[in-house]
Motif scaffolding. Sequence first.
Motif, PDB file in Angstrom:
ATOM      1  N   GLN A   1      69.135  -5.015  21.977  1.00 23.49           N
ATOM      2  CA  GLN A   1      67.821  -5.099  22.637  1.00 23.49           C
ATOM      3  C   GLN A   1      67.210  -6.493  22.571  1.00 23.49           C
ATOM      4  O   GLN A   1      66.407  -6.878  23.423  1.00 23.49           O
ATOM      5  N   ASN A   2      67.567  -7.247  21.552  1.00 21.99           N
ATOM      6  CA  ASN A   2      67.103  -8.619  21.418  1.00 21.99           C
ATOM      7  C   ASN A   2      67.504  -9.471  22.627  1.00 21.99           C
ATOM      8  O   ASN A   2      66.771 -10.368  23.051  1.00 21.99           O
ATOM      9  N   ALA A   3      68.663  -9.163  23.176  1.00 24.01           N
ATOM     10  CA  ALA A   3      69.145  -9.892  24.355  1.00 24.01           C
ATOM     11  C   ALA A   3      68.199  -9.661  25.531  1.00 24.01           C
ATOM     12  O   ALA A   3      67.913 -10.572  26.311  1.00 24.01           O
ATOM     13  N   ILE A   4      67.693  -8.450  25.661  1.00 20.43           N
ATOM     14  CA  ILE A   4      66.760  -8.133  26.744  1.00 20.43           C
ATOM     15  C   ILE A   4      65.456  -8.915  26.555  1.00 20.43           C
ATOM     16  O   ILE A   4      64.895  -9.462  27.497  1.00 20.43           O
ATOM     17  N   GLN A   5      65.026  -9.007  25.311  1.00 20.31           N
ATOM     18  CA  GLN A   5      63.814  -9.765  24.996  1.00 20.31           C
ATOM     19  C   GLN A   5      63.997 -11.231  25.361  1.00 20.31           C
ATOM     20  O   GLN A   5      63.122 -11.855  25.961  1.00 20.31           O
ATOM     21  N   GLN A   6      65.140 -11.787  25.006  1.00 23.18           N
ATOM     22  CA  GLN A   6      65.442 -13.188  25.341  1.00 23.18           C
ATOM     23  C   GLN A   6      65.425 -13.388  26.854  1.00 23.18           C
ATOM     24  O   GLN A   6      64.866 -14.359  27.356  1.00 23.18           O
ATOM     25  N   ALA A   7      66.029 -12.451  27.549  1.00 17.41           N
ATOM     26  CA  ALA A   7      66.093 -12.557  29.011  1.00 17.41           C
ATOM     27  C   ALA A   7      64.693 -12.564  29.618  1.00 17.41           C
ATOM     28  O   ALA A   7      64.411 -13.313  30.550  1.00 17.41           O
ATOM     29  N   LYS A   8      63.807 -11.760  29.054  1.00 14.03           N
ATOM     30  CA  LYS A   8      62.433 -11.709  29.577  1.00 14.03           C
ATOM     31  C   LYS A   8      61.733 -13.047  29.374  1.00 14.03           C
ATOM     32  O   LYS A   8      61.016 -13.526  30.253  1.00 14.03           O
ATOM     33  N   THR A   9      61.935 -13.653  28.212  1.00 13.77           N
ATOM     34  CA  THR A   9      61.317 -14.956  27.933  1.00 13.77           C
ATOM     35  C   THR A   9      61.854 -16.022  28.886  1.00 13.77           C
ATOM     36  O   THR A   9      61.081 -16.776  29.483  1.00 13.77           O
ATOM     37  N   PHE A  10      63.167 -16.066  29.044  1.00 11.97           N
ATOM     38  CA  PHE A  10      63.760 -17.072  29.918  1.00 11.97           C
ATOM     39  C   PHE A  10      63.362 -16.854  31.381  1.00 11.97           C
ATOM     40  O   PHE A  10      63.204 -17.806  32.132  1.00 11.97           O
ATOM     41  N   LYS A  11      63.200 -15.603  31.753  1.00  9.28           N
ATOM     42  CA  LYS A  11      62.849 -15.309  33.149  1.00  9.28           C
ATOM     43  C   LYS A  11      61.476 -15.890  33.507  1.00  9.28           C
ATOM     44  O   LYS A  11      61.217 -16.237  34.646  1.00  9.28           O
ATOM     45  N   GLU A  12      60.622 -16.003  32.492  1.00  6.07           N
ATOM     46  CA  GLU A  12      59.290 -16.560  32.733  1.00  6.07           C
ATOM     47  C   GLU A  12      59.325 -18.069  32.985  1.00  6.07           C
ATOM     48  O   GLU A  12      58.387 -18.622  33.535  1.00  6.07           O
ATOM     49  N   VAL A  13      60.381 -18.728  32.525  1.00  4.90           N
ATOM     50  CA  VAL A  13      60.419 -20.183  32.674  1.00  4.90           C
ATOM     51  C   VAL A  13      61.506 -20.696  33.618  1.00  4.90           C
ATOM     52  O   VAL A  13      61.547 -21.881  33.915  1.00  4.90           O
ATOM     53  N   ALA A  14      62.361 -19.824  34.090  1.00  2.00           N
ATOM     54  CA  ALA A  14      63.435 -20.281  34.981  1.00  2.00           C
ATOM     55  C   ALA A  14      63.768 -19.220  36.022  1.00  2.00           C
ATOM     56  O   ALA A  14      63.633 -18.027  35.754  1.00  2.00           O
ATOM     57  N   ASP A  15      64.171 -19.665  37.203  1.00  6.10           N
ATOM     58  CA  ASP A  15      64.627 -18.732  38.237  1.00  6.10           C
ATOM     59  C   ASP A  15      66.094 -18.415  37.985  1.00  6.10           C
ATOM     60  O   ASP A  15      66.982 -19.024  38.602  1.00  6.10           O
ATOM     61  N   ILE A  16      66.306 -17.480  37.116  1.00  5.99           N
ATOM     62  CA  ILE A  16      67.676 -17.134  36.730  1.00  5.99           C
ATOM     63  C   ILE A  16      68.374 -16.445  37.901  1.00  5.99           C
ATOM     64  O   ILE A  16      67.825 -15.524  38.494  1.00  5.99           O
ATOM     65  N   THR A  17      69.571 -16.906  38.225  1.00  6.26           N
ATOM     66  CA  THR A  17      70.296 -16.282  39.338  1.00  6.26           C
ATOM     67  C   THR A  17      71.408 -15.350  38.854  1.00  6.26           C
ATOM     68  O   THR A  17      71.948 -14.570  39.619  1.00  6.26           O
ATOM     69  N   GLY A  18      71.741 -15.463  37.555  1.00  6.38           N
ATOM     70  CA  GLY A  18      72.794 -14.590  37.058  1.00  6.38           C
ATOM     71  C   GLY A  18      72.862 -14.568  35.547  1.00  6.38           C
ATOM     72  O   GLY A  18      72.358 -15.474  34.879  1.00  6.38           O
ATOM     73  N   ILE A  19      73.484 -13.529  35.035  1.00  9.63           N
ATOM     74  CA  ILE A  19      73.624 -13.387  33.592  1.00  9.63           C
ATOM     75  C   ILE A  19      75.096 -13.417  33.197  1.00  9.63           C
ATOM     76  O   ILE A  19      75.955 -12.891  33.908  1.00  9.63           O
ATOM     77  N   VAL A  20      75.344 -14.089  32.082  1.00  8.91           N
ATOM     78  CA  VAL A  20      76.673 -14.065  31.478  1.00  8.91           C
ATOM     79  C   VAL A  20      76.487 -13.291  30.173  1.00  8.91           C
ATOM     80  O   VAL A  20      75.735 -13.711  29.300  1.00  8.91           O
ATOM     81  N   LEU A  21      77.118 -12.144  30.082  1.00 13.15           N
ATOM     82  CA  LEU A  21      76.971 -11.334  28.871  1.00 13.15           C
ATOM     83  C   LEU A  21      78.224 -11.480  28.017  1.00 13.15           C
ATOM     84  O   LEU A  21      79.291 -10.999  28.380  1.00 13.15           O
ATOM     85  N   THR A  22      78.071 -12.171  26.872  1.00  9.57           N
ATOM     86  CA  THR A  22      79.233 -12.477  26.034  1.00  9.57           C
ATOM     87  C   THR A  22      79.435 -11.441  24.933  1.00  9.57           C
ATOM     88  O   THR A  22      78.557 -10.624  24.663  1.00  9.57           O
ATOM     89  N   LYS A  23      80.587 -11.525  24.301  1.00  7.68           N
ATOM     90  CA  LYS A  23      80.927 -10.786  23.082  1.00  7.68           C
ATOM     91  C   LYS A  23      80.863  -9.266  23.211  1.00  7.68           C
ATOM     92  O   LYS A  23      80.588  -8.558  22.243  1.00  7.68           O
ATOM     93  N   LEU A  24      81.096  -8.772  24.420  1.00  6.39           N
ATOM     94  CA  LEU A  24      81.122  -7.320  24.614  1.00  6.39           C
ATOM     95  C   LEU A  24      82.212  -6.679  23.757  1.00  6.39           C
ATOM     96  O   LEU A  24      82.089  -5.529  23.338  1.00  6.39           O
ATOM     97  N   ASP A  25      83.264  -7.452  23.495  1.00  4.30           N
ATOM     98  CA  ASP A  25      84.364  -6.934  22.673  1.00  4.30           C
ATOM     99  C   ASP A  25      83.948  -6.726  21.217  1.00  4.30           C
ATOM    100  O   ASP A  25      84.574  -5.956  20.500  1.00  4.30           O
ATOM    101  N   GLY A  26      82.875  -7.397  20.809  1.00  5.79           N
ATOM    102  CA  GLY A  26      82.508  -7.335  19.394  1.00  5.79           C
ATOM    103  C   GLY A  26      81.428  -6.330  19.073  1.00  5.79           C
ATOM    104  O   GLY A  26      80.869  -6.344  17.977  1.00  5.79           O
ATOM    105  N   THR A  27      81.110  -5.449  20.011  1.00  6.74           N
ATOM    106  CA  THR A  27      79.968  -4.577  19.770  1.00  6.74           C
ATOM    107  C   THR A  27      80.107  -3.192  20.392  1.00  6.74           C
ATOM    108  O   THR A  27      80.799  -3.015  21.394  1.00  6.74           O
ATOM    109  N   ALA A  28      79.417  -2.245  19.773  1.00 10.67           N
ATOM    110  CA  ALA A  28      79.306  -0.916  20.368  1.00 10.67           C
ATOM    111  C   ALA A  28      78.035  -0.848  21.206  1.00 10.67           C
ATOM    112  O   ALA A  28      77.722   0.162  21.822  1.00 10.67           O
TER     113      ALA A  28
END
Length: 299
Positions: A230-257
């Motif tokens: 969920q922390n990743a979602i929080q980060q995304a919200k903060t960045f969205k306020e300061v940049a016109d994000i066009t895409g997300i790169v979601l890393t380390k999916l292999d390391g998590t449930a």
Amino acid sequence: SKLKLGLTKTRKGITEKIDSLMKIYTKVDEEFLEELEEILIVSDVGMSTTMEIIDKLRSEIKTRKISDTEEVKAVLKDIMEELLTTSKDNDLNISPSPAIIIVIGVNGVGKTTSIGKIAYNVKASGKKVLLAAGDTFRAAAIDQLKIWGERVGVNVIHQQEGSDPAAIIYDAIQAAKARKTDVLICDTAGRLHNKRNLMNELGKVFKIINREYPEARKEVLLVLDATTGQNAIQQAKTFKEVADITGIVLTKLDGTAKGGVILGVTSELDIPVKFVGVGEGIQDLQPFNPKDFVEALLS
Ligand code: GDP
């Protein structure tokens, strides 16, 4: 597939639990839906997105008069695919040339590694790539990008630690123009502890790009670490306020449930995922496609 393998932990958290739920419940009732809700929340799909999924599922079950749990899985696939599909394209928008990709995100999420892997992907598609070491606050970040540059076989524009990031981006744009580069990929500082700071740093970089390289197609990729849930979602919200994000790169999916976070990110932010990281290898950053992802997750 590699994607399915990379999702092993998340599949344990979501798919295997759903499968055992289907063995226990012979018919679809409220209790079944509650159990399903619990599975999604524990997998970091997020409260509001989980509610959205369950509500849609409940109404589909009603209208389509579904009673079989196997059928529920098919409906769930459709709902998830729909959630992962935003109004925008999942492919990198870098053609025709020239293009510039600005990569943002906090330290440690896998930003440098992702830049190396994207450079590899783009170069493999036949384009001429140049990298810019815009994270000047850490000598290690500059060094690491240089290593990736060598590995992939692309040049890296850099200065020493502590130099002005905007100055490097400026240099890199001039170099990209002079060398007829197709795609310039820029690293940015990730030591951003508050929003004003973030806005200042990135603001300067975007200003230079808009002034010096208006002809370039622009991608702003936000790198998020799936293991942070969920922390990743929080980060995304903060960045969205300061940049016109066009895409997300979601890393380390292999390391998590907690891979369910991908559903929360796309549905809460309406930003398409463009790549997912399923390992440390150079080919482990994969272009994202909602249908393939849902197949790999739920089949
Ligand atoms: P940065 O500080 O954001 O630039 O992060 P780095 O690019 O240095 O990455 C931090 C660590 O995460 C490195 O050890 C990477 O190998 C690792 N990493 C990045 N992406 C992935 C991924 O998709 N899967 C795994 N398992 N590790 C990754």
